[in-house]
Design a protein around this motif. Structure first.
Motif, PDB file in Angstrom:
ATOM      1  N   UNK A  28     -12.661  45.605  -6.493  1.00 44.91           N
ATOM      2  CA  UNK A  28     -11.336  45.412  -5.900  1.00 44.91           C
ATOM      3  C   UNK A  28     -10.608  44.272  -6.592  1.00 44.91           C
ATOM      4  N   UNK A  76       5.159  45.975  -6.464  1.00 45.93           N
ATOM      5  CA  UNK A  76       5.196  45.910  -5.007  1.00 45.93           C
ATOM      6  C   UNK A  76       4.214  46.894  -4.396  1.00 45.93           C
ATOM      7  N   UNK A  88       0.194  45.933  -5.126  1.00 44.95           N
ATOM      8  CA  UNK A  88      -0.311  44.803  -4.358  1.00 44.95           C
ATOM      9  C   UNK A  88      -0.375  45.147  -2.872  1.00 44.95           C
ATOM     10  N   UNK A 124      -3.403  47.428  -2.184  1.00 39.26           N
ATOM     11  CA  UNK A 124      -4.646  46.702  -2.402  1.00 39.26           C
ATOM     12  C   UNK A 124      -5.287  46.331  -1.063  1.00 39.26           C
ATOM     13  N   UNK A 125      -4.427  45.961  -0.093  1.00 39.22           N
ATOM     14  CA  UNK A 125      -4.924  45.472   1.183  1.00 39.22           C
ATOM     15  C   UNK A 125      -5.684  46.529   1.952  1.00 39.22           C
ATOM     16  N   UNK A 158      -8.859  47.447   0.345  1.00 39.22           N
ATOM     17  CA  UNK A 158      -9.878  46.429   0.563  1.00 39.22           C
ATOM     18  C   UNK A 158     -10.438  46.491   1.965  1.00 39.22           C
ATOM     19  N   UNK A 159      -9.568  46.681   2.948  1.00 39.65           N
ATOM     20  CA  UNK A 159     -10.030  46.709   4.332  1.00 39.65           C
ATOM     21  C   UNK A 159     -10.928  47.906   4.596  1.00 39.65           C
ATOM     22  N   UNK A 193     -12.768  49.348   2.337  1.00 39.65           N
ATOM     23  CA  UNK A 193     -14.039  49.060   1.676  1.00 39.65           C
ATOM     24  C   UNK A 193     -14.874  48.141   2.580  1.00 39.65           C
ATOM     25  N   UNK A 194     -14.196  47.174   3.219  1.00 38.86           N
ATOM     26  CA  UNK A 194     -14.895  46.229   4.079  1.00 38.86           C
ATOM     27  C   UNK A 194     -15.610  46.930   5.222  1.00 38.86           C
ATOM     28  N   UNK A 235       2.706  48.921   5.332  1.00 38.23           N
ATOM     29  CA  UNK A 235       2.768  47.755   6.207  1.00 38.23           C
ATOM     30  C   UNK A 235       2.851  48.141   7.674  1.00 38.23           C
ATOM     31  N   UNK A 248      -1.931  49.390   7.148  1.00 36.75           N
ATOM     32  CA  UNK A 248      -2.527  48.053   7.312  1.00 36.75           C
ATOM     33  C   UNK A 248      -2.957  47.801   8.750  1.00 36.75           C
ATOM     34  N   UNK A 249      -2.090  47.995   9.760  1.00 36.27           N
ATOM     35  CA  UNK A 249      -2.561  47.796  11.137  1.00 36.27           C
ATOM     36  C   UNK A 249      -3.723  48.709  11.490  1.00 36.27           C
ATOM     37  N   UNK A 250      -3.620  49.971  11.042  1.00 32.25           N
ATOM     38  CA  UNK A 250      -4.698  50.897  11.392  1.00 32.25           C
ATOM     39  C   UNK A 250      -6.014  50.434  10.787  1.00 32.25           C
ATOM     40  N   UNK A 263      -6.876  47.480   9.887  1.00 28.15           N
ATOM     41  CA  UNK A 263      -7.342  46.237  10.490  1.00 28.15           C
ATOM     42  C   UNK A 263      -8.064  46.507  11.802  1.00 28.15           C
TER      43      UNK A 263
END
Lengths: 358, 116, 158, 391, 156
Positions: free
Chosen positions: A135, A166, A169, A172-173, A176-177, A179-180, A334, A338-340, A342
């Motif tokens: 990542x 834009x 990047x 990416x979030x 990454x999440x 993958x986490x 966004x 992302x919220x989902x 997280x």
């Protein structure tokens, strides 16, 4: 049994028997380099013809069918064509950056090859932070695109580069999440350990719905990260003609093209490793016979099969959906992804702690 | 192969791209032409400078990304040990996410996530 | 409720996307729907309709006779000046001088296949052929002379 | 061909001068940039040249530069006879060539005071509607491709191709047919016409749900289209928009209903109106219009009256001194043909009121303040055919 | 509103205009000949007047009669569906008429086309530049009858 790891081991043995250790390492490096380069070139050729055939069949066309049997060598002919095209550098461009950009794209794509387990015990570098490495390195990709767009001295390129900046990047979030989510389940960042943890079942099956959500988010995010339609805003040929590589021609363009396809392969390989068990064969609970049959299929075939299935999925997206607009693209990230992802990560953590997985 | 593989890969990438470009350079003779050097803008000479300032709308995303990416880096070590730590890990990360989410909501409310 | 709406929104979006993917997936697996025509290969089986307007030709019969009287109706009807009729004087059977066509020059490069000349021709001397592969290396080859060398007008055509 | 070199020379001269002299648009700021879209751009479908002032991704001003395919058809027609000039108009809006020819034929017939036989009328209407469907099919595919969905293009072309085959069989050409002549149509229908049209309708009906699956229902497509390029009814009228562009804003302007020609007043069909005024409404108007055209064809295909397909007219047509105006509904809107006759064999002055020209003029108005990506959706749904604009 | 009423109404607004029924154009077409000076005021009235409501300028063109030019405006009302044709005679050497682009926005493009093709000067036009013809064409007006194409390739 015939396998990649056996071949590698026997080569290593033969070399260490015949040469001194320094030479052994040097020769092994050369072999590895040549192997990676050939894999690279082969991937480019295969994926291009695959893309063209998939698109053709979805569009009720035949697709390339002139060069070689069923058009198999079409991409070879394309490469040859690109090879004899002149690689222009526009007059007003920043020549150094302009020529550097395809190299960066290639290096990034190549570096990502390191932690991928192509088959059982067959891996260039099984580093203990493999997933983090992927990542981290994959986000360097954006630099090459920005470099290309900026250096071209072309407004289309600049816009395309800015868009892709834009976009990459942002996505990416959520990549990454998701993958986490797997990392939380496994408790390790090492690729081999992640695969090992899926010996009794792939994470996508073991992890219930949250893992499925993580998988879907991952696929969407990597589609965006690799600038594939419907997120191909960096090239958006109907808006920006060709986006960041408008000014590129000949081999320099081909390198970008190749890097894009190899990136697709790599992210799909990562996806297959994390969620679909890498080279692990498909097992069903207590069906011993079935499981034995599955074990007989070589691990490399399992790996490539899963990867190409994911690649097909991404191609399927491309040839079905219209392109998103830039603000919608960022909204999707966004406001939805992302919220989902997280919240999904929290649920996965709870699941991991409670042991609610197989 | 270990960490030395990275060097091999970098060299391989440079060699591969370099050779490809070199071969294509060798295969043909370049011709020069004034029009060839012009930037492509649908066949029309470009107007004004290309390297100008772009609207700030792009950069706000980069700023917010920075915050979240740092958060992501924090999460990686946490994720490795989360399973072993048990509930305390979850509670910690919920608090962490809550604070982060507040910031996210603030940015959203301020309109930073609106494309300009 | 907000969350419910949010989830419904996502579900609706995913459903609409899956619908589209089902359609392309259907075509991906159903190869009999493919409509590609492999043009140069199917040249033998390619049947153009008899009305297809490919180029103007002047049919001759086995005696090398055509039906053109040289009335210039086609020349007048043509909007582009595609057809030029060039005359010669010819002695007929009774020894009288008679005007007859020497050459009927047809500029394919100017022709728009509008069919007006064929409509205008009172003696059906010219018609549209079904050829369509007109590309040549030399533009001069597109200027054609429609009547065969040494051809004569058919008897009984006025 | 000695003139050819001079044409090249002139072309070069004009190319270099170009538009760089054009003053920057009003309110041109520091962070703005001017970007040329077209004439060689994938989204302009031809040689439209738009000079766009951008602020970031936001459009501040769109200025069309026309003339790349201007052939001065109006001037050309002044030297052509009333039979001949019709064929040129196929080259204006080449996607609805039949309907253009129809308008010209109507205008000449109006001047000659010729009644055309009922069979010819039915044939003309059938051909018009088939052309309309073909044109909309192409538009659908091309617009979807502009938005990045490549696949519907080929699906739409499958249907369009079968219409083209029908055209080829009856008219002898696929695109520029020149089938309408003053007094009727050039040939009779091909014997297999009816069967083939029925086959086509069956094909169309079995495939029509695909557009819903691939485009209309698709969430990405809807997001791209909805609230994009909103055109109010007043603006649509003021800018002279016609056809689906205006009907998407709720302006009733279907010439087939308002000023019926041929047999349209005896047919049952609805004027498709949407009230949104955005790109999605314009899209829906066209999609629904195809179904109305199918409805018209269904009514006519089994009831083609027997009889002549052409009224015999004189070999040399002469229109009486005066002015004649006829209008028809093409796939893009109202096409007006205005002939001023001095009583000679050639028209004294011809004006084609092309729908695309007026529809294009609204682009700057609706594009202001939207994103660059939206411009593609707007241009797609305005359905611009550049030869129609330049003439 | 019938044609007769329309004629009366038009005559009320502009007594100096000559109004004639143009039967050959089609039923319900009324031709109004106006002086160029009166045109702007007349146009505003046509648009504003409740009973007329000519809100749709669907065709705007010019005719070169060799001795003079005639501007032709085809107007329609989207509510009443009546049509009129307004003509204004212009001097051929120095043709000039007030623009109506602020009344009917579509006139902006159409007037630019007429400007370059016939050389008619539209006073107070916001952006009177060449539209179709390439820059540097100024001075020659291709749609005028005496225009000779410098590179006429095919002469019929």
């Amino acid at each position: 049994m015939w396998s990649f790891s056996n071949i590698a081991n026997s080569i290593h043995e033969w070399l260490s028997n015949n040469f001194n250790p320094t030479w052994t390492i040097i020769i092994e490096m050369v072999i590895a380099g040549v192997a990676v380069i050939s894999l690279f070139a082969l991937l480019g050729l295969v994926l291009v013809i695959m893309e063209r055939k998939v698109s053709a069949w979805m569009q009720i066309r035949l697709g390339p069918n002139r060069v070689g049997p069923k058009g198999m060598f079409q991409s070879l002919a394309d490469t040859l064509k690109l090879l004899v095209k002149e690689g222009l550098t526009p007059g007003g461009a920043d020549k150094f950056l302009f020529n550097l950009a395809p190299f960066i794209a290639m290096i990034v794509a190549m570096l990502l090859m390191a932690p991928i387990a192509f088959a059982k015990d067959f891996q260039l570098w099984d580093l203990n932070i493999g997933v983090l490495f992927v990542s981290a390195v994959s986000s360097i990709m954006v630099i090459s695109i920005l470099m290309a767009g900026w250096a071209s001295n072309n407004k289309y390129s600049l816009m395309g580069a800015m868009r892709s900046g834009a976009q990459i990047v942002s996505y990416e979030l959520s990549a990454g999440l998701s993958i986490l989510a797997v990392v939380v389940m496994t408790g390790s960042l090492q690729v081999s350990e992640i695969i090992e943890s899926q010996r009794n079942g792939w994470w996508i099956f073991k992890g219930h719905l949250p893992m499925l959500i993580a998988f879907v988010t991952f696929i969407i995010a990597v589609t965006a990260e690799t600038n594939r339609a419907p997120f191909d805003l960096a090239e958006a040929e109907s808006e920006l003609t060709a986006g960041f590589h408008t000014e590129y021609s000949g081999m320099k363009f081909a390198l970008f093209f190749l890097a894009e396809y190899v990136n697709v392969f790599i992210v799909c390989a990562i996806g297959a490793t994390l969620f679909l068990g890498g080279w692990m064969p498909f097992h069903i609970g207590k069906w011993e016979g079935f499981n034995h049959v599955m074990d007989y299929i070589p691990s490399s075939i399992w790996f490539f099969g899963k990867t190409f299935f994911l690649i097909f999925l991404i191609m399927w997206f491309r040839w079905t959906f219209p392109r998103l607009r830039i603000d919608q693209l960022l909204n999707l990230e966004w406001k939805y992804l992302l919220p989902i992802s997280m919240i999904n990560l929290l649920i996965v953590t709870a699941m991991a702690i409670l042991g609610w997985h197989f | 192969m270990g960490a030395s593989s990275l060097i091999v890969l970098i060299i391989a990438a440079i060699a591969f791209s370099g050779i490809a470009i070199l071969v294509s350079k060798l295969v043909l003779k370049p011709t020069t032409n004034k029009q060839k050097g012009e930037p492509y803008e649908c066949g029309i000479p470009t107007q004004g400078k290309t390297w100008t300032q772009l609207n700030v709308g792009y950069y706000l995303f980069a700023l917010i990304f920075l915050i979240f990416d740092v958060e992501l880096v924090f999460l990686f070590p946490w994720a490795v040990v989360a399973k072993g730590m048990g509930w305390i890990a979850l509670v910690e990360i919920v608090i962490f996410f809550f604070i982060l989410f507040m910031g996210f909501l603030y940015a959203h409310k301020k309109g930073a996530l609106k494309w300009m | 409720m907000f969350i419910k709406k949010y989830i419904q929104e996502i579900w609706g979006a995913v459903k609409s996307l899956l619908k589209g993917m089902r359609r392309t997936g259907y075509y991906f697996t159903h190869h009999k729907e493919i409509i590609t025509q492999q043009y140069p290969d199917n040249r033998e089986t390619l049947n153009l309709p008899e009305r297809f307007k490919g180029e103007v030709v002047m049919p001759h019969d086995e005696n090398n006779e055509h039906r053109c009287t040289g009335c210039q109706a086609c020349e007048l009807a043509c909007p582009n000046g595609t057809i030029k009729v060039i005359f010669k004087n010819e002695l007929n059977a009774e020894g009288k001088k008679k005007k007859a066509i020497d050459k009927l020059v047809y500029h394919l490069e100017l022709c728009t296949m509008c069919n007006l000349c064929i409509e205008a021709c009172p003696s059906d001397a010219i018609k549209m052929a079904q050829t369509f592969e007109h590309s040549v290396f030399d533009r001069n080859e597109l200027t054609k002379i429609l009547n065969n060398p040494g051809s004569k007008i058919m008897d009984g055509v006025e | 061909m000695e003139g050819f070199g001079e044409v090249l020379k002139m072309y070069r001269k004009t190319e270099i001068i170009n538009d760089s002299k054009a003053p920057p648009a009003e309110g041109f700021g520091e962070a703005d940039m001017i970007i040329n879209v077209g004439p060689q751009h994938p989204a302009t479908h031809g040689v439209l040249h738009l000079v766009i002032t951008l602020n970031g991704e936001t459009i501040k001003n769109v200025e069309p530069h026309l003339g790349y395919i201007h052939r001065s058809i109006e001037k050309m027609c002044e030297s052509l006879s009333y039979r001949q000039f019709i064929y040129v108009t196929s080259r204006m809006d080449y996607l609805s060539a039949h309907i253009n020819n129809h308008a010209c034929a109507l205008c000449v017939e109006q001047g000659l005071q010729v009644e055309i036989p009922p069979r010819a009328q039915v044939i003309r209407v059938l051909m018009d509607e088939l052309t309309r469907i073909a044109s909309h099919e192409l538009w659908l595919g091309a617009m979807a491709m502009d938005l990045g969905a490549f696949t519907p293009f080929f699906h739409a072309f499958r249907e369009r191709e079968s219409i083209n085959d029908i055209m080829e069989e009856t008219c002898g050409a696929r695109l520029t047919m020149n089938y309408m002549v003053p007094g009727g149509v050039m040939h009779d229908l091909h014997p297999s016409f009816q069967q083939r049209v029925k086959d086509f309708m069956q094909l169309y009906k079995s495939k029509v749900h695909e557009y819903d699956e691939m485009l209309t229902g698709n969430i990405i497509f809807q997001n791209r289209m909805k609230n994009v390029g909103v055109l109010s009814a007043e603006d649509a009228i003021s800018y002279g928009c016609t056809g689906p562009t205006a009907r998407g804003s709720g302006v009733s302007c279907d010439v087939r209903k308002l000023y019926p020609y041929e047999i349209y007043n005896t047919l049952e069909f609805d004027e498709v109106l949407e009230t949104g005024g955005d790109s999605f409404s314009r899209y829906m108007v066209r999609v629904r219009e195809m179904q109305q055209s199918i409805r018209i064809i269904e009514q006519l295909i089994d009831n083609i009256p027997e009889g002549d397909f052409q009224t015999k007219t004189k070999a040399v047509l002469k229109l009486p001194k005066g002015e004649f105006y006829s209008r028809v509904e093409t796939a893009r809107g109202e096409l007006g043909v205005y002939i001023v006759s001095e009583g000679a064999t050639t028209p004294y002055r011809i004006k084609f009121r092309s729908p695309g020209f007026s529809n294009l003029s609204v682009l700057n108005h609706i594009a202001k303040g939207s994103k660059l990506g939206d411009l593609v959706a707007m241009m797609g749904t305005l359905d611009l055919v550049i030869p129609d604009i330049d003439r | 509103m019938t044609n007769e009423e329309l004629k009366i109404k038009l005559a009320e607004i502009l007594p100096t205009a000559t109004i004639e029924e143009a039967a050959e154009i089609g039923p319900g077409w009324i031709t109004v000949n106006v002086e160029p000076i009166e045109w702007l005021a007349f146009a505003q009235q046509l648009r504003k007047e409740e009973a007329l409501h000519f809100n749709f300028l669907f065709c705007l063109t010019c005719i070169d009669w060799k001795t003079h030019l005639t501007m032709v405006y085809h107007l329609r009302s989207t509510i009443f569906h009546h049509n009129i044709v307004v003509k204004a005679k212009l001097d051929r050497d120095k043709p000039a008429i007030e623009t109506v682009s602020h009344i009917w926005r579509t006139a902006e493009f159409h007037e630019r086309e007429v400007y370059e093709m016939f050389g008619v000067d539209f006073l107070n036009h916001p952006d009177l530049r060449l539209l179709i013809l390439p820059d540097g064409w100024e001075g020659k007006n291709p749609m005028r009858k005496d225009f000779e194409d410098p590179v006429n390739m095919i002469r019929l």
